[in-house]
Design an enzyme around this catalytic site. Structure first.
Site, mmCIF file in Angstrom:
data_model
loop_
_atom_site.group_PDB
_atom_site.id
_atom_site.type_symbol
_atom_site.label_atom_id
_atom_site.label_comp_id
_atom_site.label_asym_id
_atom_site.label_seq_id
_atom_site.Cartn_x
_atom_site.Cartn_y
_atom_site.Cartn_z
ATOM 1 N N GLU A 137 -23.553 78.828 -0.590
ATOM 2 C CA GLU A 137 -23.181 78.884 -2.078
ATOM 3 C C GLU A 137 -22.688 77.965 -2.556
ATOM 4 O O GLU A 137 -21.396 77.421 -2.161
ATOM 5 C CB GLU A 137 -22.145 80.510 -2.154
ATOM 6 N N LYS A 185 -27.161 80.792 -2.762
ATOM 7 C CA LYS A 185 -26.170 81.984 -4.351
ATOM 8 C C LYS A 185 -25.334 80.926 -5.288
ATOM 9 O O LYS A 185 -24.419 80.116 -4.705
ATOM 10 C CB LYS A 185 -24.698 82.498 -3.077
HETATM 11 P P1 13P Z 1 -18.084 87.076 -8.009
HETATM 12 O O1 13P Z 1 -19.942 87.653 -8.144
HETATM 13 O O2 13P Z 1 -16.746 87.298 -8.629
HETATM 14 O O3 13P Z 1 -17.936 85.594 -8.522
HETATM 15 O O4 13P Z 1 -17.852 86.708 -6.403
HETATM 16 C C1 13P Z 1 -19.170 86.118 -6.011
HETATM 17 C C2 13P Z 1 -18.917 86.061 -4.459
HETATM 18 O O5 13P Z 1 -18.912 85.981 -3.578
HETATM 19 C C3 13P Z 1 -17.479 84.205 -4.570
HETATM 20 O O6 13P Z 1 -17.814 84.115 -3.493
#
Ligand code: 13P
Length: 342
Positions: free
Chosen positions: A177, A219
């Site tokens: 991510e 992600k």
């Molecule tokens: P949000 O969808 O609230 O951005 O959170 C996703 C997430 O896991 C951030 O690390």
């Protein structure tokens, strides 16, 4: 760990028009969410709220996996069943956030690097024993006047790849991510450039560190206009630029891309995901791994009152179904209205 198993788990997480519920708020973040609805952030309230989410009836029809936090993966439902086992028994894959947060990066004003590599091999082994099958590590990239710096992108890409390698060694699917924040007055073009540069660095590090891409998920943020930019791109433009960016830099070996919501309103997050999927078939499956955009209405409906548990669950189920429809490219504003009131 056989690549085959990692690949099967990654694919399962993005199959059947399902997506991931990010319920891995750290103790500090969940306190902020609870403050917003006037609920004390005690361990029992945190446990009770997570139980509300995980026991919503039929959640497994639109949610493939849940990301847990260190405290949550060790907690149990009121009947004594550990959360990871309860989820697995419904066919929902338990995952775990393993980074230790974004910390100030030395020699880089206002930028962060995500920490948590020291001792990670041992922590992963423990999480596997507790039932986790996938993991998450979030890097944060901020857009500003002279940032992001090359240093920030390189340091975060390196850490993401070190984490991903340790995960695959332990038999966990790493969710990679790198979040480019939407905060700021920047244009959508600037978000496109920064997202492309970041993802290019991330995939270069993943390659260097011998990651099997077929056993990973990405992600990312969507390519969006900065929150404070007067010119806000609509879903079609967001979809077009997001897909163009990924086509340039995300290898086709990656089985799935699960977006974060990043502060978009719950309906906007669904509208954009829908436009992305309505654009036709792509090399990767495109789904969601939302935190706020799945949970915000649920928190509002619950407000810490036992009498509202059902309403909180209905609100979560509604968002989960709406996003599942968006994965199929079948979401619409009319569909939002048809839903039973919570
Ligand atoms: P949000 O969808 O609230 O951005 O959170 C996703 C997430 O896991 C951030 O690390």
């Amino acid at each position: 760990m056989a690549l085959q198993e990692l690949r099967a788990t990654a694919l399962e997480l993005v199959s059947g028009n399902k997506g991931i519920l990010a319920a891995d708020e750290s103790t500090g973040t969940i306190k902020k969410r609870f403050d917003g609805i006037g609920v004390d952030s005690t361990e029992e309230n945190r446990r009770g709220y997570r139980e509300l989410l995980f026991t919503a009836e039929g959640i497994e029809e639109s949610i493939s996996g849940v990301i847990l936090y260190d405290e949550t993966i060790r907690q149990s439902a009121a009947d004594g069943t550990p959360f990871p086992r309860m989820l697995a028994e419904k066919g929902v894959i338990p995952g775990i956030k393993v980074d230790l947060g974004a910390k100030p990066l030395a020699f880089a004003t206002e930028e962060t690097v995500t920490e948590g590599l020291d001792g990670l091999r041992e922590r992963l082994e423990e999480y596997v024993g507790l039932g986790a099958r996938f993991a998450k590590w979030r890097a944060v990239i901020t857009i500003g006047e002279d940032i992001p710096s090359d240093l920030c992108i390189a340091a975060n890409a390196h850490a993401l790849a070190r984490y991903a390698a340790l995960c695959q060694e332990a038999g966990l699917v790493p969710i990679v991510e790198p979040e480019v924040l939407m905060d700021g007055a920047h244009s959508i073009e600037r978000c496109y450039e920064v997202t492309r540069t970041t993802l290019r660095a991330v995939y270069s590090e993943l390659f260097l560190q011998r990651i099997e891409l077929e056993g990973t998920l990405l992600k990312p943020n969507m390519v969006l206009s900065g929150t404070d930019n007067a010119n806000q791109a609509g879903p079609e433009e967001v979809a077009e630029r997001t897909l163009r960016c990924f086509h340039e830099v995300v290898p086709a070996a990656v089985p799935g891309i699960v977006f974060l919501s990043g502060g978009q309103s719950d309906e906007t997050a669904s509208a954009n995901l829908n436009a992305i999927n309505a654009a036709g078939s792509q090399p990767w499956r495109l789904s969601f791994s939302y935190g706020r955009a799945l949970q915000a209405p649920s928190l509002q409906a619950w407000r810490g009152d036992e009498a509202n548990i059902r309403a909180g669950q209905e609100a979560l189920l509604h968002r989960a179904r709406m996003n599942s429809a968006a994965v199929a490219g079948r979401w619409s504003r009319e569909l939002e209205q048809l839903a039973p009131a919570a």
